[in-house]
Design a protein around this motif. Structure first.
Motif, PDB file in Angstrom:
ATOM      1  N   GLN A  79       0.823  -1.209   0.000  1.00  0.00           N
ATOM      2  CA  GLN A  79       0.000   0.000   0.000  1.00  0.00           C
ATOM      3  C   GLN A  79       0.859   1.262   0.000  1.00  0.00           C
ATOM      4  O   GLN A  79       0.474   2.274  -0.560  1.00  0.00           O
ATOM      5  CB  GLN A  79      -0.917   0.015   1.238  1.00  0.00           C
ATOM      6  N   GLU A  80       2.030   1.208   0.629  1.00  0.00           N
ATOM      7  CA  GLU A  80       2.928   2.358   0.664  1.00  0.00           C
ATOM      8  C   GLU A  80       4.107   2.163  -0.299  1.00  0.00           C
ATOM      9  O   GLU A  80       4.025   2.573  -1.431  1.00  0.00           O
ATOM     10  CB  GLU A  80       3.427   2.596   2.092  1.00  0.00           C
ATOM     11  N   SER A  81       5.200   1.526   0.160  1.00  0.00           N
ATOM     12  CA  SER A  81       6.407   1.443  -0.666  1.00  0.00           C
ATOM     13  C   SER A  81       6.967   0.030  -0.714  1.00  0.00           C
ATOM     14  O   SER A  81       6.782  -0.757   0.212  1.00  0.00           O
ATOM     15  CB  SER A  81       7.497   2.387  -0.118  1.00  0.00           C
ATOM     16  N   ILE A  82       7.654  -0.258  -1.814  1.00  0.00           N
ATOM     17  CA  ILE A  82       8.453  -1.483  -1.940  1.00  0.00           C
ATOM     18  C   ILE A  82       9.912  -1.046  -1.933  1.00  0.00           C
ATOM     19  O   ILE A  82      10.352  -0.292  -2.817  1.00  0.00           O
ATOM     20  CB  ILE A  82       8.118  -2.256  -3.227  1.00  0.00           C
ATOM     21  N   LEU A  83      10.654  -1.496  -0.938  1.00  0.00           N
ATOM     22  CA  LEU A  83      12.036  -1.062  -0.744  1.00  0.00           C
ATOM     23  C   LEU A  83      12.972  -2.260  -0.900  1.00  0.00           C
ATOM     24  O   LEU A  83      13.046  -3.132  -0.045  1.00  0.00           O
ATOM     25  CB  LEU A  83      12.199  -0.430   0.643  1.00  0.00           C
TER      26      LEU A  83
END
Length: 452
Positions: free
Chosen positions: A285-289
């Motif tokens: 939902q936010e970030s893929i790091l």
């Protein structure tokens, strides 16, 4: 005459007005009264006009422009936030590590511990433009995080307080304290599938075919094979996931994994991968790091940012990186639209019924049954309005996030190979050559690539 000598200009945001010199020879013929009349004709708010009546012509001759009126910009409110009263740092210091498997510590609290305080949002302040119109401010948003299991929220002090000893679990939606179920080795036939109301800590592996569910967090020190893991909090897998296209990992909070191979991973917040993502379907939902690793094959979708070292490979394996709304949000948005339509229809019917009863009450009065019906109508009408407002507020927030691509970006610290597809909502761009060290984002309905 005045028009030939000077001209009134107004900024696009209407917060400033000025005069420009058009013909200096005609300026001497312009009286101060002529200037004031021109400003009145342009409907500039009288109270906001300010200039030196004695020297305005000289200033205009020198500068060619002269600010004549200024409004007041709106001051947006500040969003509410959570002020934590204890550390949420899960990193272990080198002194705390007893082996290479010790990566994260489990934050624990005791009963009656003050966890956090909610700082309310501010309203902000409206402004006024040079025409005297109100410039509305954007009010700060309230904190949506609520108290979950074993946590109490005090409305007066706005404090979150732990009501039981246990593990603290924090997501965007809930603050909870869970008891923990700890397994000293692998998940086996002896343990069976695990379904626990708290958090689960597994010191071994999760073999193919098993299911592990937890309302709190799941922490696996070993490897996860073709298994199913679902957590209401966060998921940490030290050994990685070798899914054989059958593993499914789902968490409402963060997911932290060393590597992902042929698996499906969904995170309600961030997906953090230390090594690589291979031929997998990943959603955050936010970030893929994956800052120091690579993404090869499959599809990675994030709501805000994808950070990776290398994308694709020399074999030009098709790899998709997508930013924007995902399937779950789209389905929720469609549901809200349908429910609001139903409620608006009910509101119209209730209003008609109320008007009829009120009219009869004023003309000839109501009997006992009709008076009760009128009371029920009013209660139902207020409830329907409340439901509509709540759903419209949720829908507004979702539509803002859907339409707001300004903060969405793909950052590649190393190399992106041919046959990598970049997707921002309904816009896409396929890379037909190698790119290195770049940031990609959406600008004026076009996916652009800038060097880092």
């Amino acid at each position: 005459m005045e028009k030939n000598a000077i001209e009134i200009k107004v900024a696009k945001n209407r917060l400033k007005a000025w005069i420009e010199l058009i013909d200096s020879e005609l300026l001497e013929e312009v009286r101060t009264n002529d200037l004031i009349k021109l400003l009145e004709k342009e409907k500039i708010q009288k109270e906001l006009i300010h200039f030196d009546e004695a020297n305005w012509k000289q200033s205009l001759q020198e500068k060619q422009q002269l600010v004549i009126a200024e409004g007041t910009p709106a001051v947006n409110g500040v969003d509410g936030y959570i002020d934590w009263k204890l550390s949420l740092d899960a990193e272990l210091s080198e002194q705390e590590k007893s082996s290479f498997r010790d990566v994260k510590k489990i934050p624990s609290v005791t009963a009656e511990t003050l966890l956090a305080e909610v700082i309310p949002p501010t309203e902000g302040k409206s402004g006024i433009d040079v025409y005297g119109n109100i410039v509305k401010q954007q009010k700060g948003r309230k904190v949506s995080t609520k108290a979950g299991q074993n946590v109490e929220f005090n409305e007066e002090t706005r404090n979150f307080i732990a009501k039981k000893d246990g593990k603290l679990s924090v997501t965007d939606k809930l603050i909870q304290v869970f008891d923990m179920y700890e397994l000293s080795g692998d998940v086996t036939l002896e343990t069976g599938n695990i379904d626990f109301v708290g958090s689960v800590y597994i010191r071994g592996n999760v073999p193919a075919g098993y299911t592990v569910k937890a309302q709190g967090d799941i922490h696996v020190l070993g490897i996860v094979e073709a298994a199913y893991l679902k957590a209401g909090g966060n998921i940490v897998i030290n050994g990685g996931v070798s899914g054989m296209d059958k593993a499914v990992i789902q968490a409402d909070g963060d997911v932290r994994i060393s590597y992902i191979n042929q698996s499906s991973v969904e995170s309600g917040n961030n997906l953090i991968v230390s090594k690589s993502i291979l031929h997998s379907q990943c959603v955050a939902q936010e970030s893929i790091l994956c800052e120091n690793g690579s993404i090869i094959g499959g599809t990675c979708s994030a709501g805000r940012q994808i950070l990776v070292n290398t994308v694709g490979n020399f074999a030009n394996t098709k790899t998709e990186l997508a930013l924007g709304i995902n399937k779950n949000k789209r389905e929720r948005l469609e549901y809200l639209k349908k429910e609001i339509d139903k409620l608006l229809n009910n509101k119209t019917k209730l209003k008609t019924l109320g008007n009829q009863l009120q009219d009869k009450k004023e003309r000839i009065g109501l009997n006992a049954k009709e008076r009760i019906m009128l009371l029920k109508q009013r209660n139902m009408y207020e409830k329907v309005i409340e439901q509509i407002n709540e759903m419209e507020e949720e829908m507004d927030e979702m539509q803002f996030s859907i339409g707001n691509y300004t903060d969405m970006e793909v950052i590649v610290k190393g190399k992106a190979f041919d046959n990598v597809l970049l997707i921002f909502g309904k816009y896409s761009r396929k890379l037909d050559r190698e790119f290195k060290y770049f940031k990609s984002y959406l600008k004026e309905m076009e996916i652009v690539i800038d060097s880092l």
